[in-house]
Design a protein around this motif. Structure first.
Motif, mmCIF file in Angstrom:
data_model
loop_
_atom_site.group_PDB
_atom_site.id
_atom_site.type_symbol
_atom_site.label_atom_id
_atom_site.label_comp_id
_atom_site.label_asym_id
_atom_site.label_seq_id
_atom_site.Cartn_x
_atom_site.Cartn_y
_atom_site.Cartn_z
ATOM 1 N N ALA A 59 -57.759 35.429 -29.879
ATOM 2 C CA ALA A 59 -56.366 35.562 -29.437
ATOM 3 C C ALA A 59 -55.846 34.213 -28.937
ATOM 4 O O ALA A 59 -54.754 33.777 -29.323
ATOM 5 N N GLU A 78 -61.020 27.215 -21.158
ATOM 6 C CA GLU A 78 -62.012 28.229 -21.512
ATOM 7 C C GLU A 78 -63.140 28.214 -20.487
ATOM 8 O O GLU A 78 -63.703 27.165 -20.177
ATOM 9 N N ARG A 80 -66.207 29.535 -20.719
ATOM 10 C CA ARG A 80 -67.568 29.336 -21.255
ATOM 11 C C ARG A 80 -67.756 27.896 -21.755
ATOM 12 O O ARG A 80 -66.790 27.147 -21.886
ATOM 13 N N ARG A 86 -65.748 36.962 -27.363
ATOM 14 C CA ARG A 86 -66.563 38.106 -27.785
ATOM 15 C C ARG A 86 -66.998 38.025 -29.247
ATOM 16 O O ARG A 86 -67.553 38.963 -29.785
ATOM 17 N N TRP A 103 -67.898 42.469 -38.354
ATOM 18 C CA TRP A 103 -67.362 42.967 -39.616
ATOM 19 C C TRP A 103 -65.856 42.823 -39.662
ATOM 20 O O TRP A 103 -65.152 43.079 -38.674
ATOM 21 N N VAL A 271 -60.647 29.789 -15.051
ATOM 22 C CA VAL A 271 -59.408 29.786 -14.277
ATOM 23 C C VAL A 271 -59.564 30.734 -13.094
ATOM 24 O O VAL A 271 -60.069 31.856 -13.238
ATOM 25 N N GLY A 446 -57.280 41.063 -28.069
ATOM 26 C CA GLY A 446 -57.604 42.109 -29.035
ATOM 27 C C GLY A 446 -57.634 43.481 -28.376
ATOM 28 O O GLY A 446 -57.586 44.493 -29.055
ATOM 29 N N ILE A 456 -61.174 41.840 -34.385
ATOM 30 C CA ILE A 456 -60.730 40.447 -34.474
ATOM 31 C C ILE A 456 -59.288 40.403 -34.997
ATOM 32 O O ILE A 456 -58.465 39.616 -34.530
HETATM 33 C C1 LIG Z 1 -70.656 43.809 -29.480
HETATM 34 C C2 LIG Z 1 -69.313 43.703 -30.113
HETATM 35 C C3 LIG Z 1 -69.146 44.059 -31.433
HETATM 36 C C4 LIG Z 1 -67.902 43.965 -32.036
HETATM 37 N N1 LIG Z 1 -67.770 44.229 -33.367
HETATM 38 C C5 LIG Z 1 -66.633 43.924 -34.008
HETATM 39 C C6 LIG Z 1 -66.573 43.935 -35.413
HETATM 40 O O1 LIG Z 1 -67.571 44.216 -36.085
HETATM 41 N N2 LIG Z 1 -65.402 43.593 -36.013
HETATM 42 C C7 LIG Z 1 -64.315 43.212 -35.297
HETATM 43 O O2 LIG Z 1 -63.283 42.881 -35.898
HETATM 44 N N3 LIG Z 1 -64.342 43.181 -33.947
HETATM 45 C C8 LIG Z 1 -65.476 43.510 -33.292
HETATM 46 N N4 LIG Z 1 -65.550 43.407 -31.941
HETATM 47 C C9 LIG Z 1 -64.331 43.127 -31.174
HETATM 48 C C10 LIG Z 1 -63.892 41.663 -31.261
HETATM 49 O O3 LIG Z 1 -64.992 40.820 -31.061
HETATM 50 C C11 LIG Z 1 -62.833 41.432 -30.192
HETATM 51 O O4 LIG Z 1 -61.783 42.371 -30.333
HETATM 52 C C12 LIG Z 1 -62.211 40.042 -30.261
HETATM 53 O O5 LIG Z 1 -63.186 39.049 -30.456
HETATM 54 C C13 LIG Z 1 -61.435 39.804 -28.969
HETATM 55 O O6 LIG Z 1 -60.875 38.513 -28.995
HETATM 56 P P1 LIG Z 1 -59.994 38.025 -27.752
HETATM 57 O O7 LIG Z 1 -59.627 36.640 -28.030
HETATM 58 O O8 LIG Z 1 -58.940 39.019 -27.469
HETATM 59 O O9 LIG Z 1 -60.984 38.122 -26.494
HETATM 60 P P2 LIG Z 1 -62.285 37.260 -26.213
HETATM 61 O O10 LIG Z 1 -62.984 36.958 -27.479
HETATM 62 O O11 LIG Z 1 -63.050 37.965 -25.174
HETATM 63 O O12 LIG Z 1 -61.710 35.892 -25.659
HETATM 64 C C14 LIG Z 1 -61.279 35.750 -24.336
HETATM 65 C C15 LIG Z 1 -61.728 34.414 -23.803
HETATM 66 O O13 LIG Z 1 -61.287 34.297 -22.444
HETATM 67 C C16 LIG Z 1 -62.314 33.601 -21.752
HETATM 68 N N5 LIG Z 1 -62.149 33.832 -20.311
HETATM 69 C C17 LIG Z 1 -62.448 34.930 -19.586
HETATM 70 N N6 LIG Z 1 -62.169 34.727 -18.305
HETATM 71 C C18 LIG Z 1 -61.677 33.463 -18.190
HETATM 72 C C19 LIG Z 1 -61.200 32.673 -17.115
HETATM 73 N N7 LIG Z 1 -61.174 33.115 -15.862
HETATM 74 N N8 LIG Z 1 -60.781 31.418 -17.382
HETATM 75 C C20 LIG Z 1 -60.801 30.920 -18.652
HETATM 76 N N9 LIG Z 1 -61.242 31.624 -19.699
HETATM 77 C C21 LIG Z 1 -61.659 32.891 -19.478
HETATM 78 C C22 LIG Z 1 -63.585 34.182 -22.308
HETATM 79 O O14 LIG Z 1 -64.709 33.375 -22.044
HETATM 80 C C23 LIG Z 1 -63.245 34.270 -23.789
HETATM 81 O O15 LIG Z 1 -63.633 33.110 -24.493
HETATM 82 C C24 LIG Z 1 -66.779 43.530 -31.292
HETATM 83 C C25 LIG Z 1 -66.948 43.172 -29.949
HETATM 84 C C26 LIG Z 1 -68.191 43.244 -29.364
HETATM 85 C C27 LIG Z 1 -68.356 42.814 -27.946
#
Ligand SMILES: Cc1cc2nc3c(=O)[nH]c(=O)nc-3n(C[C@H](O)[C@H](O)[C@H](O)COP(=O)(O)OP(=O)(O)OC[C@H]3O[C@@H](n4cnc5c(N)ncnc54)[C@H](O)[C@@H]3O)c2cc1C
Length: 474
Positions: A59, A78, A80, A86, A103, A271, A446, A456
């Motif tokens: 995102a 970020e 991490r 995730r 996937w 943050v 997400g 994703i």
């Molecule tokens: C085990 C598992 C299996 C999955 N399987 C699938 C699949 O097969 N197919 C699929 O499409 N989706 C799958 N998903 C879901 C998918 O991974 C997520 O929906 C998507 O990656 C979310 O992206 P995001 O950017 O919204 O959140 P995130 O990827 O969580 O990104 C958020 C970011 O914010 C950062 N953050 C948190 N707190 C702070 C802070 N205080 N300061 C700065 N940064 C911070 C985190 O470190 C992270 O990097 C799965 C998820 C998991 C956990």
């Protein structure tokens, strides 16, 4: 309601600031021009950055790319020491593995567009050769066609009607009138409504429970029904959602986005607070470093929003969402390396049965075979190979386990949960407010996508929307 309309309507853009400062021409920022000190000096304004993006998952990286394409000076903070959140491409047994999201489905529109844009190939999982499913007499072996076909027959009954109440799956509340009563149901309520035979119930309740975080009573029926609708309202479409991977890993797509947009990314920068003064937003990290921007995209997991101090406080819908949680909090993904023998076997347990209710084959290695598995049981120690072997045995599958690599996303401080799976009433009471702007803040995740929430594709969708909001376009 906490929406305040387009952000740009209330603040000068970088372009108008430059004009006011007497600049003759405005050019798209070059990489050198994104250095905050130089930019602030040029415009004589207080903001270090045009936009700060908090979180470098799909995102956040999508939002950052879109804002860079609009000429914005973008800083990504970020927590991490890596991007991806995730999603997490790693290696195990000599193979590329995904410790989080894996996937993808080429028909997922936002993800599909990115694959085309960066010419990234998909790799199809090799076919499953046998399935072990629970029956009233214990685990039983089925051919994949028979096993998944039987499951599909139950799912088709369960999700009968989605073409009407999720007629437009990317506008989830298009038929809010029909969803009001359905959204109160848990998955368990829906299974009960169907009056399934014990055989039928056992075919699906392991899946409904694992997606909902361990119990079919925890998750909203409309969440799974929404996924079913997005997958084309068919069992074949649903099964296709666990079939394709990005051949070079999810990291390859993220890296392509970063390489194109070149936002400034500061890793290991959690943050701690976000203070929107009305004219500027101050973002302070846990180490005390403070940055300012004219807009902020908060691209953190919804479950983790409560770890940051927001002033003014978050909009009511997001406050509720983060206190209730959207992503499932007991989400462990395991990679099991086993010696050859069991082959390309799929195992699924009954709800409340094995601590590992789902096992899928992945790839052969030089020593044997890698399997992907999921657990939502806090009692399982995923590092204990004997426990893992026993749990898999309960599915009917005998693995000669060499080792296990696992990640507990619920205990991960920067995720606080795995995949999104809404609880009853969250769709009808929190949407669309969870996607609205608040002052100079917009929110991407997400977890709160209109379409593929929990995927994703949904993260990319939300990043595109939040970027438009931060740019004042909606
Ligand atoms: C085990 C598992 C299996 C999955 N399987 C699938 C699949 O097969 N197919 C699929 O499409 N989706 C799958 N998903 C879901 C998918 O991974 C997520 O929906 C998507 O990656 C979310 O992206 P995001 O950017 O919204 O959140 P995130 O990827 O969580 O990104 C958020 C970011 O914010 C950062 N953050 C948190 N707190 C702070 C802070 N205080 N300061 C700065 N940064 C911070 C985190 O470190 C992270 O990097 C799965 C998820 C998991 C956990």
């Amino acid at each position: 309601m906490h929406t305040t309309g387009p952000i740009s309507g209330r603040r000068p853009t970088r372009r108008t600031l430059l004009k006011a400062a007497g600049a003759a021409a405005v050019t798209a920022p070059t990489l050198a021009a994104v250095a905050p000190a130089a930019s602030a000096a040029t415009v004589g304004a207080a903001a270090d950055w045009d936009v700060i993006v908090i979180g470098a998952g799909f995102a956040g990286i999508t939002a950052a790319r879109e804002l860079r394409a609009r000429g914005k000076r973008v800083l990504v903070l970020e927590a991490r020491d890596r991007i991806g959140g995730r999603t997490w491409t790693d290696t195990y047994g000599g193979q590329l593995i995904e410790r989080g999201g894996t996937w993808v489905e080429p028909t997922q529109p936002y993800l599909g567009a990115e694959l085309t844009r960066y010419k990234l190939a998909l790799e199809e999982d090799e076919p499953i050769s046998t399935t072990w499913l629970p029956t009233p007499k214990g685990p039983r072996q089925f051919t994949p066609e028979d096993g998944f076909g039987r499951m599909g027959t139950v799912f088709e009954r369960m999700f009968d009607g989605t073409r009407t109440y999720f007629e437009k799956p990317f506008q989830p509340l298009h038929r809010a009138d029909l969803l009001q009563s359905l959204d109160k149901l848990t998955l368990r309520d829906r299974l009960t409504q169907l009056a399934l035979t014990p055989e039928e119930e056992l075919l699906v309740n392991g899946q409904t429970a694992v997606y909902a975080g361990g119990s079919s009573t925890a998750g909203a029926f409309t969440m799974f029904a929404h996924w079913w609708a997005l997958a084309g309202h068919t069992n074949a479409g649903w099964n296709d959602t666990m079939r394709w991977r990005i051949a070079k890993g999810t990291k390859a797509l993220l890296q392509a986005m970063v390489d194109e947009a070149k936002p400034t990314i500061k890793l290991s920068s959690p943050v701690a607070s976000v203070n929107d003064t009305g004219s500027l937003v101050y973002v302070t990290t846990t180490s005390g470093t403070r940055y300012s921007a004219t807009a902020v995209v908060v691209a953190m997991p919804v479950n983790a929003l409560s770890t940051v101090k927001f002033s003014p406080s978050l909009p009511a819908a997001l406050t509720t969402a983060t206190s209730q949680g959207i992503a499932v909090t007991n989400a462990v993904k395991l990679w099991i390396h086993a010696r050859k023998g069991a082959g390309r076997v799929y195992g699924q347990g009954a709800e409340g049965g094995s601590p590992i209710p789902m096992l899928l084959p992945f790839k052969e290695t030089s020593e044997g075979m890698l399997y992907v598995a999921f657990s939502t049981d806090p009692g399982l120690d995923p590092t204990n190979t004997a426990q893992v072997k026993k749990a898999v045995q309960q599915l009917g599958v005998n693995l000669d386990v060499i080792g296990v690599k696992a990640h507990d996303w619920g205990r991960d401080p920067y995720a606080r949960g795995g995949w999104a799976f809404r609880k009853p009433k969250q769709l009808t009471t929190l949407y669309p407010e969870v996607t609205f702007t608040s002052g100079r803040l917009s929110f991407a995740s997400g977890d709160i996508a209109n379409g593929w929430s929990g995927y994703i594709d949904g993260a990319i969708e939300s990043g595109l929307r939040a970027a438009r909001q931060a740019a004042g376009e909606e």
